[in-house]
Structures are given as structure tokens and as C-alpha cells.
Design an enzyme around this catalytic site. Structure first.
Site, PDB file in Angstrom:
ATOM      1  N   ASP A  18       0.822  -1.224   0.000  1.00  0.00           N
ATOM      2  CA  ASP A  18       0.000   0.000   0.000  1.00  0.00           C
ATOM      3  C   ASP A  18       0.849   1.263   0.000  1.00  0.00           C
ATOM      4  OD1 ASP A  18      -2.235  -1.710   0.306  1.00  0.00           O
ATOM      5  OD2 ASP A  18      -1.870  -1.778   2.455  1.00  0.00           O
ATOM      6  N   LYS A  21       2.288   2.178  -5.099  1.00  0.00           N
ATOM      7  CA  LYS A  21       2.965   1.694  -6.314  1.00  0.00           C
ATOM      8  C   LYS A  21       2.119   1.947  -7.550  1.00  0.00           C
ATOM      9  CE  LYS A  21       3.135  -2.372  -4.443  1.00  0.00           C
ATOM     10  NZ  LYS A  21       2.723  -2.039  -3.077  1.00  0.00           N
ATOM     11  N   ASN A  43      -5.092 -10.065  -4.393  1.00  0.00           N
ATOM     12  CA  ASN A  43      -4.873  -9.470  -3.063  1.00  0.00           C
ATOM     13  C   ASN A  43      -4.362  -8.039  -3.192  1.00  0.00           C
ATOM     14  OD1 ASN A  43      -2.510 -10.479  -4.160  1.00  0.00           O
ATOM     15  ND2 ASN A  43      -1.645 -11.209  -2.242  1.00  0.00           N
ATOM     16  N   ALA A  44      -3.797  -7.706  -4.354  1.00  0.00           N
ATOM     17  CA  ALA A  44      -3.294  -6.345  -4.580  1.00  0.00           C
ATOM     18  C   ALA A  44      -4.463  -5.423  -4.897  1.00  0.00           C
ATOM     19  CB  ALA A  44      -2.316  -6.344  -5.740  1.00  0.00           C
ATOM     20  N   GLY A  45      -4.309  -4.151  -4.579  1.00  0.00           N
ATOM     21  CA  GLY A  45      -5.327  -3.169  -4.959  1.00  0.00           C
ATOM     22  C   GLY A  45      -4.590  -1.902  -5.309  1.00  0.00           C
ATOM     23  N   HIS A  46      -4.186  -1.788  -6.567  1.00  0.00           N
ATOM     24  CA  HIS A  46      -3.395  -0.625  -6.979  1.00  0.00           C
ATOM     25  C   HIS A  46      -4.328   0.500  -7.404  1.00  0.00           C
ATOM     26  CE1 HIS A  46       0.445  -3.217  -7.609  1.00  0.00           C
ATOM     27  NE2 HIS A  46       0.011  -3.163  -6.367  1.00  0.00           N
ATOM     28  N   ARG A 145       2.958 -28.667  -6.978  1.00  0.00           N
ATOM     29  CA  ARG A 145       2.889 -29.219  -8.343  1.00  0.00           C
ATOM     30  C   ARG A 145       1.535 -29.850  -8.655  1.00  0.00           C
ATOM     31  NH1 ARG A 145       8.424 -32.029  -7.217  1.00  0.00           N
ATOM     32  NH2 ARG A 145       7.295 -32.123  -5.255  1.00  0.00           N
ATOM     33  N   GLN A 226       2.116  -5.883  -3.277  1.00  0.00           N
ATOM     34  CA  GLN A 226       2.420  -5.973  -1.840  1.00  0.00           C
ATOM     35  C   GLN A 226       3.749  -5.245  -1.554  1.00  0.00           C
ATOM     36  OE1 GLN A 226       1.460  -9.358  -3.323  1.00  0.00           O
ATOM     37  NE2 GLN A 226      -0.490  -8.361  -3.132  1.00  0.00           N
ATOM     38  N   THR A 303      -9.954  -5.000   0.878  1.00  0.00           N
ATOM     39  CA  THR A 303     -10.818  -5.506   1.945  1.00  0.00           C
ATOM     40  C   THR A 303     -11.530  -4.392   2.712  1.00  0.00           C
ATOM     41  OG1 THR A 303      -8.964  -5.399   3.480  1.00  0.00           O
ATOM     42  CG2 THR A 303      -9.288  -7.489   2.339  1.00  0.00           C
ATOM     43  N   ARG A 307      -6.125   0.389   8.076  1.00  0.00           N
ATOM     44  CA  ARG A 307      -4.700   0.040   8.144  1.00  0.00           C
ATOM     45  C   ARG A 307      -4.126   0.551   9.453  1.00  0.00           C
ATOM     46  NH1 ARG A 307      -4.023   2.350   2.164  1.00  0.00           N
ATOM     47  NH2 ARG A 307      -4.856   0.569   1.038  1.00  0.00           N
ATOM     48  N   VAL A 416       2.776  14.032  -3.788  1.00  0.00           N
ATOM     49  CA  VAL A 416       2.165  14.948  -2.815  1.00  0.00           C
ATOM     50  C   VAL A 416       0.636  14.974  -2.936  1.00  0.00           C
ATOM     51  CG1 VAL A 416       4.200  16.414  -2.499  1.00  0.00           C
ATOM     52  CG2 VAL A 416       2.648  16.868  -4.417  1.00  0.00           C
TER      53      VAL A 416
HETATM   54  P1  IMP Z   1      -2.628 -12.785   1.451  1.00  0.00           P
HETATM   55  O1  IMP Z   1      -1.687 -12.206   0.454  1.00  0.00           O
HETATM   56  O2  IMP Z   1      -4.079 -12.502   1.127  1.00  0.00           O
HETATM   57  O3  IMP Z   1      -2.372 -14.225   1.727  1.00  0.00           O
HETATM   58  O4  IMP Z   1      -2.380 -12.031   2.854  1.00  0.00           O
HETATM   59  C1  IMP Z   1      -1.183 -12.190   3.618  1.00  0.00           C
HETATM   60  C2  IMP Z   1      -0.799 -10.886   4.293  1.00  0.00           C
HETATM   61  O5  IMP Z   1      -0.402  -9.941   3.296  1.00  0.00           O
HETATM   62  C3  IMP Z   1      -1.934 -10.216   5.068  1.00  0.00           C
HETATM   63  O6  IMP Z   1      -1.366  -9.553   6.191  1.00  0.00           O
HETATM   64  C4  IMP Z   1      -2.480  -9.189   4.111  1.00  0.00           C
HETATM   65  O7  IMP Z   1      -3.110  -8.110   4.772  1.00  0.00           O
HETATM   66  C5  IMP Z   1      -1.196  -8.757   3.418  1.00  0.00           C
HETATM   67  N1  IMP Z   1      -1.435  -8.250   2.058  1.00  0.00           N
HETATM   68  C6  IMP Z   1      -1.698  -8.969   0.947  1.00  0.00           C
HETATM   69  N2  IMP Z   1      -1.838  -8.184  -0.108  1.00  0.00           N
HETATM   70  C7  IMP Z   1      -1.633  -6.936   0.324  1.00  0.00           C
HETATM   71  C8  IMP Z   1      -1.609  -5.662  -0.336  1.00  0.00           C
HETATM   72  O8  IMP Z   1      -1.773  -5.532  -1.558  1.00  0.00           O
HETATM   73  N3  IMP Z   1      -1.347  -4.593   0.463  1.00  0.00           N
HETATM   74  C9  IMP Z   1      -1.097  -4.708   1.793  1.00  0.00           C
HETATM   75  N4  IMP Z   1      -1.099  -5.873   2.447  1.00  0.00           N
HETATM   76  C10 IMP Z   1      -1.375  -6.972   1.712  1.00  0.00           C
END
Ligand code: IMP
Length: 429
Positions: A18, A21, A43-46, A145, A226, A303, A307, A416
Site C-alpha cells: 500500500d 505503487k 490481493n493487490a489493490g493498486h 505441483r 504488496q 478488503t 490500516r 504529494v
Molecule cells: P494474502 O496475500 O491474502 O495471503 O495475505 C497475507 C498478508 O499480506 C496479510 O497480512 C495481508 O493483509 C497482506 N497483504 C496482501 N496483499 C496486500 C496488499 O496488496 N497490500 C497490503 N497488504 C497486503
């Protein structure tokens, strides 16, 4: 950062994710030909803001918002197909055409609904605070695998029999973990049959595309997801994600040799945040932590979770500089610190009264360190309008100089604000 010597550049998060990026990749993509995601998944949220519109990209590289840029989802990514196509559809609805400029590695592994069920079940016992997107179980299958890859969709009959086995296995595990949930084979088959005709036209030998682009002198950005402290090898294990988020993972996950990479830009916030569980030595108690969260809009892009917020931690960034081989730093969200009278910066740790300059391997130890703070003067004047270093209040410049000194990496960009134009490029010699 692109210049005569640097045509292939990695952008990594140098904290716990976060860091901003998405914005940096969006800004740099203006000069790029190709942007490649090399690890992680939905899991990423750019987040990228253009005008009044905010885009949150989970699976698609942040370069997609530039019409001349080709985007690649590399072999190191775990692809959640429904999210991916949902994003493509949303982009189309907003008038952004992606036709002919997005490719998916045929070696990328799929994240399927049973991975999410397993993720949720495993969170019940091992509380890591994952994003619940099935990331861990999908990488477990890859390294065990037994993953299902994009290329498997080329032979659907084969994919069906793989699915039968994997769904059965997942259901056995769910039962063992005491979860009432079960994965449905029919639902999985339906999903793959529906999505295969959309994925396959985009499937390619992505490593070959990236390799050719670099060889032809094109400008290539490898976009990390991440942050370094969430790297499965170098992060705060086990409170990490399941991939190599650091620059070493970029070569593997994009499908090229490391010798093709010429620079690594580390993105850091002007302070520190973390979402999910695990130690955060500089976490600020209220009211400062709450104030940072509120001013910085520090809620998870995927999610919505609040934070955890704290001060800049130079031990973390020095470590990230080492494990990534950072050649430049981008400091984001400097404007969030506007109005703080004093800003503590953690210069080093102490453990049981002794200096502790390196990142300990055990989270228990990291949880016990005592940050050593240096308190810098804040600034009252808003920084959001600054476009050159000279536009910043002197205290903000001193703050940046100190971050650079403590991290040992030159600051190349300062962000900024959320808008594309709210960025300062630090010109070098
Ligand atoms: P997972 O990647 O969903 O398995 O989560 C594992 C850990 O990485 C957790 O603490 C998540 O909150 C953190 N995490 C995963 N993706 C992100 C992201 O894009 N930003 C910040 N934290 C992340």
C-alpha cells in the site's frame, strides 16, 4: 528513472504494501512500452486516480490506463479469472480499450473458488489476517505441483480431470479443518468452460514477449505487488504473503533473466502502514495513528480494513534497500504529514538495551524491539501544489533529506497527492 542506461525497471513496495505503487507505475508508464505484473494476485489493490475517477486494479497492471502501453500478467502471478475479466469489463465501460494490449502468461496459475474456501478455513486457525483471495492456497498448489495453469485450458478435457482431483482434495482438507463449506465440481467446470474462450485468446508465452521487448530497446516496467516486508522469504514470516514480492522475484515472475533488469525503484510512504496481523514497531498510538489513518485514507483497497499506521521506519527501508538492491526511492503521501508539528522518524532499533540495526528473523523479536526516534520539525504549509523540490517548505525538504540519508538510497520521486500531476521528479546531475 528511465534513461539511456535504464530501459527495464522494477517498481517494488519497500514497506508492508500500500505504498502507492499504482500511482508511481501509472506516472512512469507514460514513458513505458510494456508494464508487467510479476507476482501476487487479486490481493493487490493498486489505486490510480485520473481526473475525478478512481481506478482500483487488482489483477491488471496499472499501465493499462495509458493507451499506448501493452500490459502483461506474468507467469509469477496467480490469476483469479473472474476478477480479471470484471476489471477488463469495467475499464471498457469507462471507455478504456484494452484490445490487443493485454496478455496473460500461459504459465500463470489460476486461483479458483476452492482456494478461497481453503484460505477462509485456514484463517480460522492460523490468524494471519489474509485478504481472503485464496492467494496462499493457490501458491501452495503451485509449489506442490498440483496447480491448474492457464495453458491447461487449451485442453479442457484434461482440465476437467485435474479439477475433479483438486476439488476432491480441497473438500477433504475442508473437512479436516472442520469447515462446513464444500467446493462444487460442477461450479468449477462451469467456470472454466465459460472463461476459457475469453482467456485463451489472451494467453501467450509472456516471458518471450518481455524478453523481445527489452532486446528491441523498449521500455519495460516490472510492477511489484504488496511490499518487501510481506515477501515470503524476506518478510515478517509467517505474517507475509505467499510470493516473492522483492525485486529478485521480478525476473522469475516476468520470465526473463535478472541481467536484463537495470534499476529498482522502491516505493515508500512518508510514514508506515500495515494491514493484517504481525509486528509493526513504529505503530503510533492514538491520536497520531488515527490522524494518519484519517488524513491518509488508510483503509484497504481490497478488503476495506483500517490500516495500522505509524512513523517512518528507516530500519525497514534500509533492509528493503538491501534485499531489493534499490537504486532509487519514491516517497509518497508526503502531503499527509502537512500540519503535524513534529514528526518522529525511527532511525534504528534497540533490543534489551543494545543496538539492533538489522531486521531480526523472528517476528517475536521484532515485536520486542524498541524504536529509537529522532523528532523532526513539521511544516504547516500544504505541499499538494508542489511540482519541484524548491516548492516544498524547508522543513519538508529537510525531512526528505533525512529519509534519504537514513535509507542510503537517493529520492527520485516525491508524491504529494493522489492525482497524476501531484508528483515531483527529483532531477539528478
Ligand atoms: P494474502 O496475500 O491474502 O495471503 O495475505 C497475507 C498478508 O499480506 C496479510 O497480512 C495481508 O493483509 C497482506 N497483504 C496482501 N496483499 C496486500 C496488499 O496488496 N497490500 C497490503 N497488504 C497486503
Amino acid at each position: 528513472m528511465f534513461d539511456g542506461r535504464t530501459a527495464c525497471l522494477v517498481v517494488v513496495g519497500a514497506q508492508w504494501g500500500d505504498e502507492g505503487k499504482g500511482k508511481l507505475v501509472d506516472v512512469l508508464a507514460e514513458q513505458a512500452d510494456l508494464v508487467v505484473r510479476y507476482q501476487g494476485g487479486a490481493n493487490a489493490g493498486h489505486t490510480v486516480v485520473i481526473g475525478d475517477t478512481q481506478f482500483i486494479l487488482r489483477q491488471i497492471p496499472s499501465g493499462i490506463l495509458h493507451p499506448g502501453v501493452t500490459c502483461i500478467v506474468g507467469n509469477g502471478v496467480v490469476l483469479e479469472p473472474e476478477t480479471f475479466f470484471g476489471e477488463l469489463d469495467q475499464l471498457a465501460q469507462r471507455g478504456i480499450s484494452t484490445a490487443g494490449r493485454i496478455w496473460v502468461s500461459d504459465r500463470a496459475h489460476l486461483v479458483l473458488p476452492y482456494h478461497k474456501l481453503l484460505d477462509a478455513a485456514s484463517e480460522k486457525s492460523q490468524k494471519l489476517g489474509t485478504t481472503g483471495r485464496g492467494i496462499g492456497p493457490a501458491y501452495e498448489d503451485k509449489y506442490g505441483r498440483r496447480g491448474i495453469r492457464v495453458t491447461d485450458l487449451r485442453r479442457l478435457e484434461c482440465a476437467r480431470s485435474l479439477l475433479a482431483d483438486r476439488v476432491q482434495r480441497a473438500n477433504r482438507l475442508l473437512e479436516m479443518m472442520g469447515s462446513p463449506e464444500r467446493a462444487s465440481f460442477d461450479q468449477h467446470v462451469e467456470l472454466l468452460e465459460r472463461l476459457a474462450p475469453r482467456i485463451l485468446p489472451l494467453a501467450a508465452d509472456a516471458g518471450l514477449l518481455v524478453h523481445r521487448a527489452v532486446r528491441e530497446g523498449k521500455r519495460v516496467l516490472l510492477e511489484g505487488a504488496q511490499g518487501s516486508l510481506l515477501d515470503v522469504d524476506h518478510g515478517t514470516y509467517p505474517y507475509v504473503t505467499s510470493s516473492n514480492t522483492t525485486a529478485g522475484g521480478a525476473a522469475v515472475g516476468a520470465g526473463i533473466g535478472p541481467t536484463l533488469i537495470q534499476g529498482v525503484l522502491g516505493v515508500v510512504k512518508a510514514y508506515t502502514t500495515r494491514v493484517g496481523n504481525g509486528p509493526l514497531p513504529t505503530e503510533a498510538p492514538s491520536p497520531h495513528g488515527d490522524r494518519l489513518r484519517e488524513l491518509g485514507g488508510e483503509f484497504g483497497a481490497v478488503t476495506g480494513r483500517p490500516r495500522r499506521c505509524g512513523w517512518f521506519d528507516a530500519t525497514v527501508v534500509r533492509y528493503a534497500a538491501r534485499v531489493n538492491g534499490l537504486t532509487g526511492l519514491a516517497v509518497t503521501k508526503l502531503d499527509v504529514l502537512d500540519g503535524f508539528e513534529e514528526i518522529p522518524v525511527c532511525t534504528a532499533y534497540r533490543l534489551d538495551g543494545a543496538a539492533c540495526d538489522e531486521m531480526p528473523a523472528e517476528v517475536e523479536t521484532l515485536g520486542q524491539v524498541e524504536p529509537k526516534y529522532e523528532v523532526l520539525r513539521g511544516w504547516a504549509r500544504p505541499t499538494g501544489g508542489a511540482r519541484r523540490l524548491g516548492d516544498l517548505p524547508p522543513e519538508a525538504r529537510t525531512y526528505l533529506d533525512r529519509l534519504e540519508e537514513l535509507s542510503g538510497v537517493p529520492v527520485r520521486y516525491v508524491s504529494v497527492g493522489t492525482r497524476r500531476d501531484q508528483i515531483i521528479e527529483v532531477k539528478t546531475g
